[in-house]
Design an enzyme around this catalytic site. Structure first.
Site, PDB file in Angstrom:
ATOM      1  N   HIS A  78       0.823  -1.219   0.000  1.00  0.00           N
ATOM      2  CA  HIS A  78       0.000   0.000   0.000  1.00  0.00           C
ATOM      3  C   HIS A  78       0.857   1.270   0.000  1.00  0.00           C
ATOM      4  O   HIS A  78       0.527   2.236  -0.683  1.00  0.00           O
ATOM      5  CB  HIS A  78      -0.981   0.004   1.178  1.00  0.00           C
ATOM      6  CG  HIS A  78      -1.916  -1.172   1.162  1.00  0.00           C
ATOM      7  ND1 HIS A  78      -2.648  -1.557   2.253  1.00  0.00           N
ATOM      8  CD2 HIS A  78      -2.219  -2.067   0.173  1.00  0.00           C
ATOM      9  CE1 HIS A  78      -3.374  -2.633   1.939  1.00  0.00           C
ATOM     10  NE2 HIS A  78      -3.114  -2.973   0.692  1.00  0.00           N
ATOM     11  N   HIS A 236      -9.458  -1.967  -4.827  1.00  0.00           N
ATOM     12  CA  HIS A 236      -8.360  -2.290  -3.923  1.00  0.00           C
ATOM     13  C   HIS A 236      -7.405  -3.305  -4.557  1.00  0.00           C
ATOM     14  O   HIS A 236      -6.184  -3.201  -4.396  1.00  0.00           O
ATOM     15  CB  HIS A 236      -8.845  -2.807  -2.563  1.00  0.00           C
ATOM     16  CG  HIS A 236      -7.688  -3.007  -1.645  1.00  0.00           C
ATOM     17  ND1 HIS A 236      -7.069  -1.965  -0.982  1.00  0.00           N
ATOM     18  CD2 HIS A 236      -6.938  -4.106  -1.378  1.00  0.00           C
ATOM     19  CE1 HIS A 236      -6.015  -2.426  -0.334  1.00  0.00           C
ATOM     20  NE2 HIS A 236      -5.912  -3.723  -0.556  1.00  0.00           N
ATOM     21  N   ASP A 240      -3.373  -2.935  -5.075  1.00  0.00           N
ATOM     22  CA  ASP A 240      -2.360  -3.948  -4.771  1.00  0.00           C
ATOM     23  C   ASP A 240      -1.495  -4.255  -5.996  1.00  0.00           C
ATOM     24  O   ASP A 240      -0.282  -4.423  -5.881  1.00  0.00           O
ATOM     25  CB  ASP A 240      -3.037  -5.253  -4.308  1.00  0.00           C
ATOM     26  CG  ASP A 240      -3.504  -5.180  -2.861  1.00  0.00           C
ATOM     27  OD1 ASP A 240      -3.016  -4.334  -2.104  1.00  0.00           O
ATOM     28  OD2 ASP A 240      -4.371  -6.004  -2.493  1.00  0.00           O
ATOM     29  N   HIS A 263      -1.041 -11.088  -5.398  1.00  0.00           N
ATOM     30  CA  HIS A 263       0.384 -10.847  -5.149  1.00  0.00           C
ATOM     31  C   HIS A 263       1.284 -11.950  -5.730  1.00  0.00           C
ATOM     32  O   HIS A 263       2.345 -11.662  -6.279  1.00  0.00           O
ATOM     33  CB  HIS A 263       0.643 -10.755  -3.647  1.00  0.00           C
ATOM     34  CG  HIS A 263      -0.133  -9.661  -2.981  1.00  0.00           C
ATOM     35  ND1 HIS A 263      -0.126  -8.361  -3.425  1.00  0.00           N
ATOM     36  CD2 HIS A 263      -0.951  -9.678  -1.910  1.00  0.00           C
ATOM     37  CE1 HIS A 263      -0.883  -7.631  -2.644  1.00  0.00           C
ATOM     38  NE2 HIS A 263      -1.411  -8.397  -1.720  1.00  0.00           N
TER      39      HIS A 263
HETATM   40 ZN   LIG Z   1      -4.002  -4.584  -0.291  1.00  0.00          ZN
END
Ligand SMILES: [Zn+2]
Length: 283
Positions: A78, A236, A240, A263
Site C-alpha cells: 500500500h 483495492h 495492490d 500478489h
Molecule cells: Zn491490499
C-alpha cells in the site's frame, strides 16, 4: 520522465494487520538513483531491503520483502502503490517493526501525507520499463500478463460470486486516471466466513472493521460507514497490483491484464518478464 522524491519527511504510526503490533513508519526524501529502500530501524545490522521484485519472500495475504540476511518487511504494497501512484522514484521507508501499518486499509493516509509535504522533481531522467513482447503467467482461471502499449494501462477482472459479491471488470489508465481519488481510498476487504480461519491461524490479528471492509455471506458490507465505492474490492485489487508492479523498479510502459490475479501471480509475472530479455527494454 524526471525522477522525484518527497519534499520533507513523513511519520505515521499504526498497527500491523497481521501481527496486531504497533509500528512507526518514516518516509524520507532520498537522492537521485537511490530507488525505494525499506530500512528496519529496530534491527542493528544489514537492515535495509531494496524495493525489488527479486526480494519478495512471501505473497500470502500481503507482499513481504526480505534481504540476504533474512531481515524482512511485510505489507509493503500500500505504501509502495502510493509512491508509484505519485511517480516518486526515490524514498527511504524506515519502519521499527516487521510490518508496515495497515492504517485504514488503503493508501489514503500515505497519499494525504505525501500531498501535504509535497513532491520534488529531481534533475535526472527516470528510466522506463517498456514491454516489447507479451508475457503471461498462470492458468485459464487465474492469470496475469504484460503486453506492449504506449502507456501503462491496467485491466482486471475478479470473480467473487462464490462469496456473494458481484464484480465487474475494472480498468485504470495510469496517465489519464487520478490515483489519489480513484484508487488510493479503496480499502482492504475480506469475507466474514474467513475470519475464523484467519484467527485460528493467528493471521490478520490486527484486522478490524476500522481497516478492512468485511462482507457477509450475502455480499453486504458489515462496516457502519458502508463502502467508499460501489466496486471498492476490485479498486483495492488494482491498488495492490500497482504496489506489486512498482517492485519492477521502473515506470512501466505497457498493458497489464489480470484475471483473479494477486500478489503471487504479480510477482511470478515480474520474474517471467525479467528472465526474458527480448520481452522488455529499459530506456
Ligand atoms: Zn491490499
Amino acid at each position: 520522465m524526471i525522477q522525484k522524491t518527497i519534499a520533507s519527511p513523513i511519520s505515521i504510526e499504526g498497527i500491523g494487520a497481521h501481527s496486531g503490533r504497533k509500528s512507526r513508519v518514516n518516509i524520507l526524501p532520498a537522492p537521485e538513483d537511490q530507488g525505494i529502500i525499506f530500512v528496519r530501524t529496530d534491527v542493528g545490522e544489514d537492515n535495509s531491503i531494496s524495493s525489488d521484485f527479486a526480494n519478495v519472500s512471501e505473497t500470502t495475504l500481503c507482499t513481504r520483502l526480505s534481504n540476504k540476511s533474512g531481515v524482512s518487511v511485510s505489507m509493503v504494497e500500500h505504501v509502495s502503490a502510493a509512491l508509484y501512484g505519485f511517480q516518486i522514484s526515490n524514498a527511504t521507508i524506515e519502519v521499527d517493526g516487521e510490518e508496515i501499518p495497515i492504517l485504514d486499509g488503503s493508501s489514503a493516509v500515505f497519499v494525504k501525507e505525501i500531498t501535504s509535504v509535497g513532491i520534488v522533481a529531481q534533475s535526472k531522467k527516470r528510466k522506463c520499463l517498456r514491454i516489447l513482447k507479451n508475457v503471461k503467467i498462470g492458468d485459464e482461471g487465474r492469470w496475469s500478463s504484460l503486453s506492449p502499449a504506449d502507456r501503462l494501462v491496467l485491466n482486471l477482472s475478479c470473480d467473487f460470486s462464490k462469496k456473494g459479491l458481484k464484480t465487474t471488470p475494472f480498468s485504470y489508465d495510469f496517465s489519464k486516471g487520478n490515483f489519489e481519488t480513484e484508487i488510493a481510498p479503496a480499502r482492504t476487504f475480506g469475507f466474514f466466513d474467513d475470519v475464523e480461519y484467519l484467527r485460528k491461524n493467528k493471521l490478520a490479528l490486527g484486522s478490524s472493521l476500522e481497516n478492512t471492509v468485511v462482507f457477509d455471506a450475502k455480499g453486504n458490507a458489515m462496516n457502519d460507514d458502508g463502502l467508499r465505492f460501489d466496486n471498492e474490492p476490485i479498486r483495492h485489487k488494482m491498488l495492490d497490483i500497482i504496489g506489486d508492479l512498482s517492485l519492477s523498479g521502473h515506470m512501466i510502459i505497457g498493458q497489464y491484464d489480470g484475471v483473479c490475479s494477486g500478489h503471487t501471480l504479480n510477482n511470478m509475472l515480474l520474474h517471467a518478464l525479467f528472465s526474458s530479455p527480448q520481452s522488455y527494454t529499459i530506456e
